[in-house]
Write a protein that holds these residues in place. Structure first.
Motif, PDB file in Angstrom:
ATOM      1  N   GLN A 256      46.765  92.891 -37.547  1.00  0.00           N
ATOM      2  CA  GLN A 256      46.533  94.290 -37.195  1.00  0.00           C
ATOM      3  C   GLN A 256      45.744  94.988 -38.303  1.00  0.00           C
ATOM      4  O   GLN A 256      45.994  94.794 -39.487  1.00  0.00           O
ATOM      5  N   ARG A 257      44.759  95.772 -37.888  1.00  0.00           N
ATOM      6  CA  ARG A 257      43.888  96.488 -38.817  1.00  0.00           C
ATOM      7  C   ARG A 257      43.622  97.888 -38.271  1.00  0.00           C
ATOM      8  O   ARG A 257      43.661  98.095 -37.057  1.00  0.00           O
ATOM      9  N   LYS A 258      43.306  98.806 -39.160  1.00  0.00           N
ATOM     10  CA  LYS A 258      42.807 100.101 -38.716  1.00  0.00           C
ATOM     11  C   LYS A 258      41.388  99.910 -38.205  1.00  0.00           C
ATOM     12  O   LYS A 258      40.618  99.122 -38.756  1.00  0.00           O
ATOM     13  N   ASN A 259      41.031 100.649 -37.146  1.00  0.00           N
ATOM     14  CA  ASN A 259      39.687 100.548 -36.559  1.00  0.00           C
ATOM     15  C   ASN A 259      39.332  99.093 -36.250  1.00  0.00           C
ATOM     16  O   ASN A 259      38.254  98.614 -36.578  1.00  0.00           O
ATOM     17  N   ALA A 260      40.270  98.401 -35.619  1.00  0.00           N
ATOM     18  CA  ALA A 260      40.094  96.967 -35.352  1.00  0.00           C
ATOM     19  C   ALA A 260      39.024  96.685 -34.297  1.00  0.00           C
ATOM     20  O   ALA A 260      38.420  95.614 -34.284  1.00  0.00           O
ATOM     21  N   LYS A 261      38.784  97.651 -33.422  1.00  0.00           N
ATOM     22  CA  LYS A 261      37.793  97.457 -32.359  1.00  0.00           C
ATOM     23  C   LYS A 261      36.389  97.699 -32.916  1.00  0.00           C
ATOM     24  O   LYS A 261      36.090  98.795 -33.407  1.00  0.00           O
ATOM     25  N   PRO A 262      35.503  96.712 -32.840  1.00  0.00           N
ATOM     26  CA  PRO A 262      34.146  96.906 -33.348  1.00  0.00           C
ATOM     27  C   PRO A 262      33.396  97.996 -32.583  1.00  0.00           C
ATOM     28  O   PRO A 262      33.574  98.161 -31.373  1.00  0.00           O
TER      29      PRO A 262
ATOM     30  N   ILE B 269      46.302  91.535 -24.354  1.00  0.00           N
ATOM     31  CA  ILE B 269      45.196  90.639 -24.684  1.00  0.00           C
ATOM     32  C   ILE B 269      45.118  90.515 -26.203  1.00  0.00           C
ATOM     33  O   ILE B 269      44.842  91.484 -26.905  1.00  0.00           O
ATOM     34  N   PHE B 270      45.375  89.329 -26.715  1.00  0.00           N
ATOM     35  CA  PHE B 270      45.330  89.090 -28.155  1.00  0.00           C
ATOM     36  C   PHE B 270      43.891  88.845 -28.592  1.00  0.00           C
ATOM     37  O   PHE B 270      43.124  88.151 -27.906  1.00  0.00           O
ATOM     38  N   CYS B 271      43.548  89.392 -29.770  1.00  0.00           N
ATOM     39  CA  CYS B 271      42.154  89.324 -30.217  1.00  0.00           C
ATOM     40  C   CYS B 271      42.097  89.466 -31.730  1.00  0.00           C
ATOM     41  O   CYS B 271      42.869  90.236 -32.316  1.00  0.00           O
ATOM     42  N   PRO B 272      41.184  88.761 -32.409  1.00  0.00           N
ATOM     43  CA  PRO B 272      40.982  89.010 -33.835  1.00  0.00           C
ATOM     44  C   PRO B 272      40.307  90.363 -34.036  1.00  0.00           C
ATOM     45  O   PRO B 272      39.532  90.808 -33.186  1.00  0.00           O
ATOM     46  N   PRO B 273      40.590  91.065 -35.143  1.00  0.00           N
ATOM     47  CA  PRO B 273      40.008  92.388 -35.370  1.00  0.00           C
ATOM     48  C   PRO B 273      38.601  92.311 -35.937  1.00  0.00           C
ATOM     49  O   PRO B 273      38.233  91.334 -36.601  1.00  0.00           O
ATOM     50  N   ASN B 274      37.812  93.338 -35.665  1.00  0.00           N
ATOM     51  CA  ASN B 274      36.499  93.522 -36.304  1.00  0.00           C
ATOM     52  C   ASN B 274      35.610  92.292 -36.206  1.00  0.00           C
ATOM     53  O   ASN B 274      34.884  91.969 -37.142  1.00  0.00           O
ATOM     54  N   SER B 275      35.669  91.618 -35.089  1.00  0.00           N
ATOM     55  CA  SER B 275      34.881  90.398 -34.905  1.00  0.00           C
ATOM     56  C   SER B 275      33.893  90.599 -33.766  1.00  0.00           C
ATOM     57  O   SER B 275      34.287  90.912 -32.639  1.00  0.00           O
ATOM     58  N   VAL B 276      32.596  90.420 -34.067  1.00  0.00           N
ATOM     59  CA  VAL B 276      31.541  90.612 -33.068  1.00  0.00           C
ATOM     60  C   VAL B 276      30.928  89.256 -32.746  1.00  0.00           C
ATOM     61  O   VAL B 276      29.889  88.865 -33.275  1.00  0.00           O
TER      62      VAL B 276
ATOM     63  N   ASN C  14      48.559  99.264 -17.310  1.00  0.00           N
ATOM     64  CA  ASN C  14      49.210  98.748 -18.514  1.00  0.00           C
ATOM     65  C   ASN C  14      48.498  97.530 -19.116  1.00  0.00           C
ATOM     66  O   ASN C  14      49.104  96.473 -19.324  1.00  0.00           O
ATOM     67  N   VAL C  15      47.202  97.702 -19.390  1.00  0.00           N
ATOM     68  CA  VAL C  15      46.398  96.652 -20.025  1.00  0.00           C
ATOM     69  C   VAL C  15      46.131  97.080 -21.464  1.00  0.00           C
ATOM     70  O   VAL C  15      45.634  98.188 -21.708  1.00  0.00           O
ATOM     71  N   PHE C  16      46.448  96.210 -22.413  1.00  0.00           N
ATOM     72  CA  PHE C  16      46.337  96.569 -23.820  1.00  0.00           C
ATOM     73  C   PHE C  16      45.702  95.452 -24.639  1.00  0.00           C
ATOM     74  O   PHE C  16      45.887  94.266 -24.336  1.00  0.00           O
ATOM     75  N   MET C  17      44.980  95.846 -25.697  1.00  0.00           N
ATOM     76  CA  MET C  17      44.522  94.914 -26.732  1.00  0.00           C
ATOM     77  C   MET C  17      45.575  94.883 -27.840  1.00  0.00           C
ATOM     78  O   MET C  17      46.139  95.920 -28.210  1.00  0.00           O
ATOM     79  N   HIS C  18      45.822  93.700 -28.378  1.00  0.00           N
ATOM     80  CA  HIS C  18      46.692  93.565 -29.556  1.00  0.00           C
ATOM     81  C   HIS C  18      45.944  92.692 -30.567  1.00  0.00           C
ATOM     82  O   HIS C  18      45.679  91.517 -30.303  1.00  0.00           O
TER      83      HIS C  18
END
Length: 329
Positions: A48-54, A12-19, A40-44
């Motif tokens: 890419q950023r460190k701590n990308a998941k808000p 699953i593609f996603c922008p980082p640190n975006s709420v 096998n479900v993954f975020m990408h």
């Protein structure tokens, strides 16, 4: 039709640190698939950023992957804001999830404009963008009725479109009963990031009313504020089913909205037409009069929003059922 096997990776593609609504929907997708036992479900995150998941999305169970392999068994979930990825992975199965249709053309044009002359000459960015070509292994999900209309208008047959809508943050689903309100609390809630021009005109023309922006809060704080309030006003563009509209009705707020984007369609915003307005200088007095009428007679109006509330409260179940239909064997 998507082919999911035990060897498949769902990325699953996603922008980082975006709420915002779109990234939350992408995290909800990963979480639901995980709890349905899909492997096998993954975020990408791109970039890419460190701590990308808000932090706000820690309520959702997700795993990250750094390298995306282009394999026929893999399934890539691509938001419409990242359609440049469609042709980058020709071997993989790809789903374009139309969460916010207006961003497709805006961001595609932005990517093309920012190329230098030499880059445009050699990279041929326009050839690498997705233009609704009938490509193999490309599937479409519509998050809203409006987005389904949009992609049909661009030549995608109805039988190639799946309706996959996200749901509101679980914080808003803890109490689904009718909420007792303090009817003397006549504040009006609005999202300051949406419909700025329209709402500022309404505020300027109603100095006797108290407007409160919903900002700088987590989901629990927003829920508590909405639970105490009688009315939410929205004149934003609403390129998809808006999260805050759905959150507000879950907490028994009445709604007054514009007719922009998905708000124009009853299928997406199931409220009577008397609460929807085409905004203009001439309609400002009419809108303010309706606001005051709702605030003064909340008990008479709130029942008009029960159909929409019921739809919102059932979206999570509908989401789960659709994912089971698509991914479970």
């Amino acid at each position: 039709m998507l082919t999911y096997t035990d060897q498949s990776k769902i990325i699953i593609f996603c922008p980082p640190n975006s709420v915002t609504g779109g990234p939350e929907a992408l995290h909800q997708l990963a979480d639901k698939l995980y709890h349905l036992g899909v492997k096998n479900v993954f975020m990408h995150y791109i970039p890419q950023r460190k701590n990308a998941k808000p932090v706000n999305y820690n309520v959702y169970t997700t795993r990250e992957i750094e390298i995306v392999e282009d394999k026929p068994e893999n399934i890539l979930i691509i938001p419409e804001s990242m359609t440049f990825l469609v042709k980058k992975y020709p071997e993989s199965q790809k789903v374009i999830w139309w969460l916010s249709v207006d961003f497709y053309k805006i961001l595609m044009d932005h990517r093309i404009r920012r190329q230098s002359f030499l880059t445009k000459l050699f990279y041929k960015q326009n050839d690498k963008e997705y233009h609704f070509e009938h490509l193999p292994k490309v599937f479409q999900w519509a998050q809203s009725y409006r987005s389904s209309i949009y992609i049909k208008d661009h030549g995608i047959p109805a039988n190639q479109i799946d309706f996959v809508c996200d749901y509101i943050n679980p914080s808003f689903l803890k109490n689904t009963n009718r909420i007792e309100k303090d009817l003397s609390n006549k504040t009006i809630l609005y999202n300051p990031r949406k419909g700025k021009k329209e709402v500022s005109e309404l505020i300027k023309n109603s100095p006797d009313l108290c407007w409160i922006p919903v900002q700088n809060m987590n989901a629990d704080q927003i829920k508590d504020l909405m639970a105490k309030s009688l009315l939410y006003v929205d004149f934003g563009e609403n390129p998809g089913r808006d999260k805050m509209l759905r959150e507000s009705v879950s907490q028994d707020c009445c709604i007054i909205s514009g007719k922009n984007g998905s708000s124009a369609f009853y299928e997406d915003l199931m409220i009577p037409d008397e609460y929807k307005f085409n905004f203009s200088e001439k309609t400002i007095p009419e809108i303010i009069a309706k606001i005051k009428e709702v605030l003064d007679n909340y008990s008479d109006h709130i029942s008009q929003f029960s159909t929409y509330k019921n739809m919102v409260l059932n979206e999570e179940i509908a989401f789960e059922n659709k994912l089971k239909e698509i991914f479970t064997k």
